[in-house]
Design a protein around this motif. Structure first.
Motif, PDB file in Angstrom:
ATOM      1  N   ALA A 164      -4.131   0.025  -8.592  1.00  0.00           N
ATOM      2  CA  ALA A 164      -4.569   0.621  -7.327  1.00  0.00           C
ATOM      3  C   ALA A 164      -6.030   1.021  -7.394  1.00  0.00           C
ATOM      4  O   ALA A 164      -6.792   0.795  -6.434  1.00  0.00           O
ATOM      5  N   GLU A 165      -6.441   1.630  -8.514  1.00  0.00           N
ATOM      6  CA  GLU A 165      -7.816   2.082  -8.645  1.00  0.00           C
ATOM      7  C   GLU A 165      -8.803   0.916  -8.723  1.00  0.00           C
ATOM      8  O   GLU A 165      -9.883   0.951  -8.139  1.00  0.00           O
TER       9      GLU A 165
ATOM     10  N   GLY B 200       0.802  -1.216   0.000  1.00  0.00           N
ATOM     11  CA  GLY B 200       0.000   0.000   0.000  1.00  0.00           C
ATOM     12  C   GLY B 200       0.833   1.264   0.000  1.00  0.00           C
ATOM     13  O   GLY B 200       0.341   2.346   0.365  1.00  0.00           O
TER      14      GLY B 200
ATOM     15  N   LYS C 200      -8.202  -2.047  -7.639  1.00  0.00           N
ATOM     16  CA  LYS C 200      -7.941  -2.979  -6.540  1.00  0.00           C
ATOM     17  C   LYS C 200      -7.611  -4.391  -7.041  1.00  0.00           C
ATOM     18  O   LYS C 200      -8.077  -5.402  -6.492  1.00  0.00           O
TER      19      LYS C 200
ATOM     20  N   THR D  41      -5.167  -7.522  -7.470  1.00  0.00           N
ATOM     21  CA  THR D  41      -4.135  -8.078  -6.594  1.00  0.00           C
ATOM     22  C   THR D  41      -2.736  -7.789  -7.140  1.00  0.00           C
ATOM     23  O   THR D  41      -2.485  -7.880  -8.352  1.00  0.00           O
TER      24      THR D  41
END
Length: 726
Positions: free
Chosen positions: A278-279, A223, A281, A283
């Motif tokens: 990231a947007e 993250g 989500k 893996t």
């Protein structure tokens, strides 16, 4: 300064002094009567280029008519190492002694600089104790010393110092929030300097991209902000690209230009993909496969559309060179894969295994959720240089640099666990730790013992031969301004081309850039003199130089260059330290065998003119190095009633006083025979005849019908016919 700092300073100073001394020891065998004998092969061409640069500074040599004779050769060596050495030599006067001594001293000084760089990196990543031990390990590492000792005037030492220094700056760029762009830019400047030093600089750019891909995946897992990885690396590649731009279209810089440009584009793709992951989500595990698929798709699209064909060719040839050894991968010992050259069991294998264990320890200790970016960079670089070394043994010196840190990590990992176990008292634990360290360093200790025996490969018989060649063959024009083909060339195996060029100042057909190597191989393995003469004439080669290694250890490589099966000429058996050679019948019919072993018997256009002093070989005793001259040859001709072979025999003595017998024969046609011979009978010095030719029917030489025939030097050089009728 407190006591701890004082000990640290003295430790670093001790490692530097030790490392410098280790690298200076070979000077005792390299300096002869005030002159420097350099090690290896490439060093001699660096010296030629450094001299030219010193006399024409800052211009360097980009075309050399003394290579690939008579065609000449465009040079694609980046110039920074040669120009830097030339500049320093000019500061010290610029004469022959200044240039040679500067070139000889540059490797140990730069090698000592690498010891300091390793200390700085290891201290930042793993602490003071690992740093000091790493510095001492590199100081005595025989693989690194082998590339950085006195007299090894090669760009490897500068290239490795620059890239490792860039690595140090990148660790700061990736770990220090303040100034990360500036650290990245500074690393980019050094990366550009690598490009100005070595044609293979893009391989390091590829290593950094591999790190970027893995690190962004780790950022996604934890993250973290991927910009903290991408921004400093973008500063690195951007700065490198800007510094490369002024000469981007030069052949020696084009690969690095496309490497830097492609790396910037790849970082852009990484940035876009990471944002998408990231947007959405997605893996993080899928990130590296997604990058691999994207990269493959981009390459495939480029091939289909024909976009950037030069970049595609460079990528293909680069991968072939680094991971398959290139076109010469099976023909050059240092380009062979590691498993072919590292014997098991052996001390060099133990040294490699210890570094490998250290890498395993470093990776296992780093398997935590938030691995620092700087440590990840080091581990990926170490693994990458390991892969390079596995594919080509020449890159072991690169792995040895990071390997010094890995061995130190392994020692402290084992030592700390030994102390933590509490199974032994303090004195016993200390003794065991010392014993462990001695075991880990055993390969280096043994290698250090060999340093004093390092001798330049050119010393001895070859040096004697090259000195004779310079003084006894006609001088050629244009040595200092090599822009037009000289009067003639010398043909030898490519290993020796740089020696002949630099020390004898004569043009060569083949040298260490492998230009002309195939023609040389075809010449030496030709089984027909007419074919061999055609090759020599096509290359305008007046002299031929051979040595015993060409007959023995180098013969398989010569066969490979000629696209022949080495086993059809020789079988080499190795049992421990004993090496035996079994020559096949086919080899004895080659020009190489007839030149070096038979002193030109059964040849009419080549003659022995010089041989060195020392003898080698048991089955075929011969001198170490020989030089032959290509001549028109005189033709002993006449009428004969014999229908069987007519022969010519000449008793000879070499320049060393060795007696040998020259022989040639021919079958009569329509009552007339012709025997071409290369030796005159009126020479009084050097290799010369001990009397006239004895000419007659081969089957009836003893007590039969024969003639004594005199052949003058003019007859041999002009190709005259000498009549001898029966």
């Amino acid at each position: 300064m407190d006591r701890r700092k004082s000990y640290e300073a003295w430790g670093v100073f001790g490692a530097l002094v030790l490392g410098l001394l280790m690298r200076l020891i070979p000077a005792k065998n390299s300096i002869v009567d005030g002159d420097v004998l350099f090690f290896g092969y490439d060093s001699f061409y660096h010296l030629r280029r450094i001299f030219f640069t010193a006399e024409n500074f800052p211009t360097t040599l980009w075309f050399d008519s003394y290579l690939n004779h008579p065609l000449g050769l465009d040079l694609t060596w980046p110039p920074l190492f040669d120009q830097a050495v030339a500049a320093v030599a000019i500061l010290f006067g610029g004469g022959i002694r200044a240039v040679e001594m500067t070139a000889a001293l540059a490797p140990p000084i730069l090698g000592a600089g690498m010891i300091l760089t390793v200390y700085i990196l290891a201290k930042k990543l793993f602490g003071t104790r690992v740093a000091i031990l790493s510095a001492f390990i590199l100081a005595i590492d025989p693989k690194h010393i082998g590339r950085t000792h006195f007299g090894v005037a090669d760009h490897d030492v500068l290239e490795s110092l620059l890239i490792f220094s860039a690595l140090v700056l990148l660790t700061y760029a990736l770990s220090e929030r303040d100034g990360r762009v500036w650290f990245g830019a500074a690393a980019g400047a050094l990366l550009a300097a690598v490009a100005y030093t070595w044609l293979g600089a893009p391989i390091y750019m590829g290593a950094i991209l591999i790190y970027a891909t893995i690190q962004v995946a780790l950022d996604l897992r934890g993250g973290a902000r991927t910009q903290e990885t991408i921004v400093p690396l973008a500063a690195t590649f951007g700065t490198a690209l800007l510094l490369i731009l002024p000469f981007w279209d030069e052949p020696w810089l084009v690969p690095s230009f496309f490497g830097a440009l492609g790396s910037l584009a790849a970082l852009g793709v990484l940035c876009l993909l990471s944002r998408l992951f990231a947007e959405k989500k997605v893996t993080w595990i899928a990130f590296i496969p997604a990058v691999a698929v994207s990269g493959y798709a981009a390459i495939l699209l480029g091939y289909v559309t024909g976009a950037a064909p030069k970049a595609q060719i460079l990528l293909s040839s680069g991968l072939d060179y680094f991971f398959l050894g290139g076109a010469a991968g099976q023909r050059i010992a240092e380009a062979a894969p590691l498993h072919r050259t590292l014997d098991f069991p052996s001390l060099p294998f133990l040294g490699f295994a210890v570094a490998l264990l250290g890498l395993g320890v470093a990776i296992s200790s780093a398997s935590r959720p938030r691995l620092p970016r700087d440590r990840a960079l080091f581990l990926i670089y170490a693994a990458f240089t390991l892969v390079l070394a596995i594919f080509q043994v020449r890159f072991l010196y690169l792995f040895s640099i990071s390997g010094s840190i890995l061995v130190a990590l392994l020692f402290f990992w084992a030592s700390d666990r030994l102390k933590a176990s509490g199974r032994a008292g303090p004195s016993t634990t200390k003794a065991l730790s010392i014993a462990l360290l001695a075991l880990l360093l055993l390969p280096s200790f043994v290698g250090v013992g060999e340093i004093g025996r390092y001798r330049p490969e050119v010393s001895g018989d070859w040096m004697e031969t090259l000195d004779w060649m310079e003084k006894n063959t006609p001088a050629t024009a244009g040595y200092e301004a090599p822009f037009r083909a000289a009067e003639y060339g010398i043909l030898s195996w490519w290993d020796y081309g740089n020696w002949i060029l630099y020390l004898s100042e004569r043009p060569v057909v083949a040298n260490n850039f492998q230009a002309g190597a195939r023609d040389a191989a075809l010449f030496f393995l030709s089984e027909d003199e007419v074919e061999a003469v055609a090759i020599a004439e096509g290359r305008d080669a007046r002299y031929v130089a051979t040595d015993a290694k060409m007959v023995y250890s180098k013969l398989p490589a010569i066969a490979s260059w000629a696209d022949e099966d080495p086993e059809s000429y020789i079988t080499i058996y190795t049992h421990w330290d004993l090496v035996t050679y079994d020559h096949k019948k086919r080899f004895m019919g080659t020009i190489l065998a007839r030149l070096h072993l038979l002193d030109c018997s059964n040849l009419g256009h080549f003659r022995l003119v010089f041989e060195s002093n020392n003898s080698v070989g048991l089955i075929f005793p011969t001198r170490e190095v020989k030089v032959f001259e290509r001549v028109s040859g005189a033709t002993i001709s006449g009428t004969t009633s014999y229908e069987k072979p007519m022969g010519a025999i000449l008793e000879m003595t070499s320049n060393q006083g060795r007696r040998f017998q020259y022989y040639n024969s021919a079958i009569p046609v329509d009552g007339r025979y012709e025997i071409t011979v290369p030796y005159s009978t009126d020479a009084t010095t050097g290799t010369r005849a001990m009397g006239p030719y004895i000419v007659g029917p081969v089957e009836d030489f003893v007590g039969g019908d024969f003639r004594e025939v005199e052949v003058t030097e003019e007859d041999v050089l002009s190709g005259r016919v000498v009549e001898a009728n029966f």
